[in-house]
Design an enzyme around this catalytic site. Structure first.
Site, mmCIF file in Angstrom:
data_model
loop_
_atom_site.group_PDB
_atom_site.id
_atom_site.type_symbol
_atom_site.label_atom_id
_atom_site.label_comp_id
_atom_site.label_asym_id
_atom_site.label_seq_id
_atom_site.Cartn_x
_atom_site.Cartn_y
_atom_site.Cartn_z
ATOM 1 N N CYS A 141 0.803 -1.225 0.000
ATOM 2 C CA CYS A 141 0.000 0.000 0.000
ATOM 3 C C CYS A 141 0.836 1.274 0.000
ATOM 4 O O CYS A 141 0.321 2.349 -0.303
ATOM 5 C CB CYS A 141 -0.924 0.020 1.213
ATOM 6 S SG CYS A 141 -1.917 -1.468 1.396
ATOM 7 N N HIS A 159 -8.691 3.563 -3.013
ATOM 8 C CA HIS A 159 -7.322 3.245 -2.587
ATOM 9 C C HIS A 159 -6.618 2.402 -3.647
ATOM 10 O O HIS A 159 -6.465 1.194 -3.495
ATOM 11 C CB HIS A 159 -7.393 2.506 -1.244
ATOM 12 C CG HIS A 159 -6.091 2.035 -0.700
ATOM 13 N ND1 HIS A 159 -4.867 2.582 -1.031
ATOM 14 C CD2 HIS A 159 -5.803 1.019 0.175
ATOM 15 C CE1 HIS A 159 -3.906 1.950 -0.386
ATOM 16 N NE2 HIS A 159 -4.445 0.994 0.344
ATOM 17 N N CYS A 163 -0.957 2.545 6.609
ATOM 18 C CA CYS A 163 -0.632 1.167 6.986
ATOM 19 C C CYS A 163 -0.267 0.393 5.734
ATOM 20 O O CYS A 163 -0.616 0.782 4.619
ATOM 21 C CB CYS A 163 -1.802 0.515 7.720
ATOM 22 S SG CYS A 163 -3.303 0.343 6.744
#
Length: 429
Positions: free
Chosen positions: A93, A386, A416
């Site tokens: 991520c 995202h 995160c």
């Protein structure tokens, strides 16, 4: 080299695409298409040529089969030329933020003066993979030489071989702890006593803030996308004007059926998008007479148990603050990526928990409470989406625009990372 003799690193400009929500079919753009669209808008308004860039660094989790070392593909398509090196990074991520950190280090140590960096992802194009049974069958069929051997192998085929492996679902699951990302959010909700009502209220607020951001034109960094059939895209597709906490409360849990609390409505959306930024040294700024959007002061990476990966922003932000002699009150705005509502709420609770900070971070007192008015002021991934390779770059770019717009000084962008990590970047304008 020590921090004192590193060269200052500035971000002069950036652009991103609208974030397009994944639907039933593959999206209209590949990951390189998205990055090129953002890059063309960004580079067109610069005083230098694309070939003046020293290197291109792009974060991406799932490039297509035609996009090996996707950064190089993007650099060449943007007209950087054969002599500009390009390389791809991957930190789940945080891939987009990792690319910025790599560019930061190259400029700070004098290896480069002008770098194009960011991230891109076409999650709607995540591949479907053959099962091992199917792969092995293909191998045997290919190795068979005689007609009889081929016929025998063909008879060994089973329809069950065609059941695909969904790469997106595998990518959002941790192979060691055996949990998917949604289940880790459920665990954090349990550990921190977060209710379903809190999660849905947070998510509705994210949507509301995103709507206001569009209305108040706070998203100037978005570059219009055009597809091959004449359609254009100007806004993030996941933003819903009619969202309320009450409506979200009617959705069923996705990751822990039937008793869980994490739903599609209080989770980040699967999306396609890209964000690219230009980083420069003082020499490049002087040479090309460049404006300055902001400055990267420092970056911090941290690791933690994969099953509580959502707390990564806490583990990264705490040492970042300490290292730079700052407190929570010194930070004007925060961007904490909204992987899940439960995850962001857990991070805020952990930062202000004396017990957590003492037992998990080894601190004598809590880091402190983040003022909600300073957190994700224009909404977050729950509303806009995202795209995993791009998000780290997107939140850095938007945070700088927020600081500039509000005439404030300092911000932290943090997120995160699947697998149990966290990244945080300290920015100033």
């Amino acid at each position: 080299m020590t921090q004192s003799n590193l060269k200052p690193v500035y971000i002069i400009d950036g652009a991103r695409t609208p974030l397009l929500k994944a639907k039933t079919e593959r999206g209209p753009f590949s990951a390189s298409d998205l990055a090129v669209a953002a890059g063309r808008t960004l580079l067109t308004r610069q005083s230098f040529s694309p070939s003046d860039i020293d290197e291109v660094i792009v974060g991406c989790m799932m490039p297509s089969e035609d996009e090996a070392n996707i950064a190089r593909v993007i650099a060449l398509r943007l007209g950087c030329g054969n002599k500009v090196p390009a390389w791809t990074v991957q930190r789940n991520c945080a891939s987009g933020m990792q690319s910025l950190d790599c560019a930061y280090k190259d400029i700070a140590t004098g290896r480069a003066n002008l770098v194009l960096a960011g991230g891109t992802e076409a999650m709607s194009r995540a591949p479907l993979l053959f099962k091992p049974d199917m792969v092995n069958w293909f191998g045997r069929l290919n190795a068979a030489k005689s007609f009889g051997a081929k016929a025998k192998t063909l008879l060994q085929f089973r329809l069950s071989f065609l059941t695909p492996i969904i790469a997106l679902l595998r990518g959002l699951s941790d192979p060691l702890c055996g949990m998917n990302m949604g289940q880790t959010a459920e665990l954090l909700a349990y550990q921190f006593g977060i209710t379903r009502a809190e999660m849905d209220a947070f998510s509705a607020d994210s949507q509301s803030k995103a709507v206001k951001a569009i209305e108040q034109k706070h998203l100037a960094e978005i570059a219009t996308l055009y597809d091959n059939v004449g359609k254009f895209y100007t806004v993030d597709e996941g933003v819903r004007r009619d969202t309320t906490a009450e409506k979200l409360g009617k959705l069923k849990p996705v990751f822990d059926k039937p008793y869980g609390m994490v739903t599609a409505g209080n989770s980040s959306q699967v999306t396609d998008g890209a964000a690219l930024l230009i980083l420069a040294s003082e020499e490049a700024i002087s040479k090309y007479r460049l404006p300055v959007l902001g400055k990267i002061v420092d970056t911090q990476w941290a690791a933690l148990a994969p099953d509580v990966m959502g707390l990564g922003p806490v583990y990264a932000s705490a040492p970042l603050l300490q290292k730079n002699n700052l407190t929570v009150s010194d930070i004007d705005y925060w961007e904490i990526n909204e992987a899940f509502a439960a995850q962001v709420i857990a991070c805020t609770k952990a930062l202000e928990s004396e017990k957590f900070c003492k037992e998990q971070l080894g601190l004598s007192k809590p880091i402190g409470a983040i003022d909600p008015a300073k957190l994700n002021v224009d909404g977050g991934a729950i509303a806009v989406g995202h795209p995993v390779g791009a998000t780290g770059a997107r939140i850095v770019l938007h945070l700088l625009h927020t600081l500039k717009r509000t005439q404030t000084k300092r911000g932290i962008a943090t997120l995160c990372i699947g697998g149990g990590q966290g990244g945080a970047m300290l920015l100033e304008v």
